[in-house]
Design a protein around this motif. Structure first.
Motif, PDB file in Angstrom:
ATOM      1  N   UNK A 110      26.384 124.428  70.957  1.00  0.00           N
ATOM      2  CA  UNK A 110      26.055 123.174  70.277  1.00  0.00           C
ATOM      3  C   UNK A 110      25.402 123.420  68.922  1.00  0.00           C
ATOM      4  N   UNK A 111      24.452 124.346  68.881  1.00  0.00           N
ATOM      5  CA  UNK A 111      23.686 124.558  67.655  1.00  0.00           C
ATOM      6  C   UNK A 111      24.545 125.105  66.524  1.00  0.00           C
ATOM      7  N   UNK A 112      25.683 125.692  66.862  1.00  0.00           N
ATOM      8  CA  UNK A 112      26.566 126.264  65.829  1.00  0.00           C
ATOM      9  C   UNK A 112      27.882 125.498  65.718  1.00  0.00           C
ATOM     10  N   UNK A 113      28.056 124.461  66.533  1.00  0.00           N
ATOM     11  CA  UNK A 113      29.323 123.724  66.615  1.00  0.00           C
ATOM     12  C   UNK A 113      30.482 124.706  66.751  1.00  0.00           C
ATOM     13  N   UNK A 145      35.452 122.586  77.478  1.00  0.00           N
ATOM     14  CA  UNK A 145      34.474 122.925  76.435  1.00  0.00           C
ATOM     15  C   UNK A 145      34.662 122.070  75.187  1.00  0.00           C
ATOM     16  N   UNK A 146      35.917 121.775  74.847  1.00  0.00           N
ATOM     17  CA  UNK A 146      36.141 120.909  73.681  1.00  0.00           C
ATOM     18  C   UNK A 146      35.631 119.493  73.951  1.00  0.00           C
ATOM     19  N   UNK A 152      29.077 115.814  72.069  1.00  0.00           N
ATOM     20  CA  UNK A 152      27.982 116.154  71.154  1.00  0.00           C
ATOM     21  C   UNK A 152      28.131 115.416  69.830  1.00  0.00           C
ATOM     22  N   UNK A 153      29.368 115.348  69.354  1.00  0.00           N
ATOM     23  CA  UNK A 153      29.633 114.628  68.106  1.00  0.00           C
ATOM     24  C   UNK A 153      29.333 113.134  68.282  1.00  0.00           C
ATOM     25  N   UNK A 154      29.723 112.600  69.423  1.00  0.00           N
ATOM     26  CA  UNK A 154      29.508 111.166  69.677  1.00  0.00           C
ATOM     27  C   UNK A 154      28.015 110.833  69.741  1.00  0.00           C
TER      28      UNK A 154
ATOM     29  N   UNK B 109      18.944 122.882  70.476  1.00  0.00           N
ATOM     30  CA  UNK B 109      19.473 121.564  70.102  1.00  0.00           C
ATOM     31  C   UNK B 109      18.401 120.481  70.211  1.00  0.00           C
ATOM     32  N   UNK B 110      17.410 120.729  71.060  1.00  0.00           N
ATOM     33  CA  UNK B 110      16.329 119.749  71.171  1.00  0.00           C
ATOM     34  C   UNK B 110      15.325 119.924  70.047  1.00  0.00           C
TER      35      UNK B 110
END
Lengths: 210, 130
Positions: A110-113, A145-146, A152-154, B109-110
């Motif tokens: 998530x942190x790196x998309x 995973x996608x 996450x985008x939403x 992320x948090x």
């Protein structure tokens, strides 16, 4: 040579437990309908488009298509397939295909998309009795995973794609507060909003195509 | 007469192995078990060992020794196999160690703003009856 050995070791580790459980219960289980969460109309469209992309890349027989390929061709195909899906889903996610990951089949960072797919399972010999299972697992994981990238985008943008407020709140609470680790409570992990949604999305795409 | 396992006692036993948030998640999962499964967990906590019971060709020893689940997680899974066997088997067949979002990633992320959602969990008054 070294790379091949590492890939085979990675495959055997990732495959070890699954093989035991496939043997124990005789065949690969599909997700029961009653366990699936509700998909909205946009999701239904994404599922239909995804099924078409599978046909575009793998033809009418996924297993035969992959079976006839060399390992390098399989890796290339999966990388192109994942990139195509990400584009279709409106994601600017980096896609990385890996064959050395020793633990899981894929993850979204998530942190790196960034989505990393471990396709060491595809290094399985074409005559292996679990060949079809391995191919199915790799493809289903890519969708799973996608879907996390879509969630996450939403949650983090105005592009909420028809997801209702209740769903977005459930995902947000799940990501930011009450995510359940599978090593703590595997049942709770599987049923929590972001995982149940990703599982449902991937399972519905795979229905009838693999 | 029914017996009780309080959360405070449970926390005292397992606080070295789990975070507070994880302990709450596990305790809630045990609370949702049927009485038979609860009695297996409590007997194990009291030192009686694993139950000699098989559900869907799986027992606790298999889940702990071969699948590498921690014992409390294995009890939760065995209870799930009783209630929703097809769903549980589907998920288990797709499990590989290291699945899920790693704690380090959740932390990132948090961005330090953890919203710990406890849903009015009152640690001092929570208990499991069996």
């Amino acid at each position: 040579m070294f790379e091949t050995v590492v890939a085979v070791i990675a495959m055997s580790i990732a495959f070890g437990l699954m093989k035991v459980l496939v043997d124990k219960w005789k065949f690969r289980k599909t997700m029961p309908r009653e366990a699936m969460v509700q998909m909205n109309s946009t999701d239904e469209e994404m599922i239909a488009v995804s099924k078409n992309i599978i046909r575009e890349f793998f033809g009418s027989d996924i297993y035969e298509t992959v079976r006839c390929m060399k390992n390098t061709e399989r890796i290339d195909l999966m990388a192109r397939f994942a990139n195509r899906l990400a584009k279709e889903y409106g994601l600017d996610t980096d896609i990385d295909v890996d064959i050395y990951e020793l633990e899981n089949c894929g993850r979204y960072i998530f942190s790196e998309n960034k989505a990393v797919f471990n396709i060491s399972l595809l290094m399985v010999d074409k005559n292996n009795k679990y060949f079809e299972y391995c191919v199915q697992e790799v493809i289903e994981t890519i969708f799973h995973e996608l879907r996390h990238a879509v969630q996450w985008k939403a949650v983090n943008s105005n592009d909420s794609r028809n997801f209702d407020e209740e769903t977005l709140k459930a995902w947000s609470d799940n990501f930011f507060g009450n995510y359940i680790d599978p090593d703590v409570d595997f049942s709770g992990y599987s049923k929590q909003p972001v995982e149940a949604d990703a599982m449902t999305f991937a399972a519905q795409i795979m229905e009838g195509v693999a | 007469m029914k017996k009780r396992l309080t959360y405070l006692y449970f926390r005292k036993i397992f606080s070295d192995s789990y975070s507070e948030k994880e302990l709450v998640q596990i305790f809630r999962a045990i609370k949702r078990m049927d009485d038979e499964s609860k009695s297996w967990v409590v007997a194990w906590i009291e030192g009686e060992g694993y139950p000699d019971v098989t559900v869907e060709k799986v027992d606790i020893r298999f889940l702990v020794n071969e699948c590498k689940f921690k014992p409390l997680n294995a009890f939760i899974i065995l209870d799930w196999l009783k209630k929703q066997p097809e769903y549980a088997k589907y998920c288990l067949q797709r499990y590989t160690p290291g699945s899920g979002i790693p704690a380090s990633e959740l932390e990132k992320i948090r961005n330090g703003n953890n919203t710990v959602i406890t849903d009015s969990f009152d640690a001092g008054n929570e208990y499991i009856e069996f």
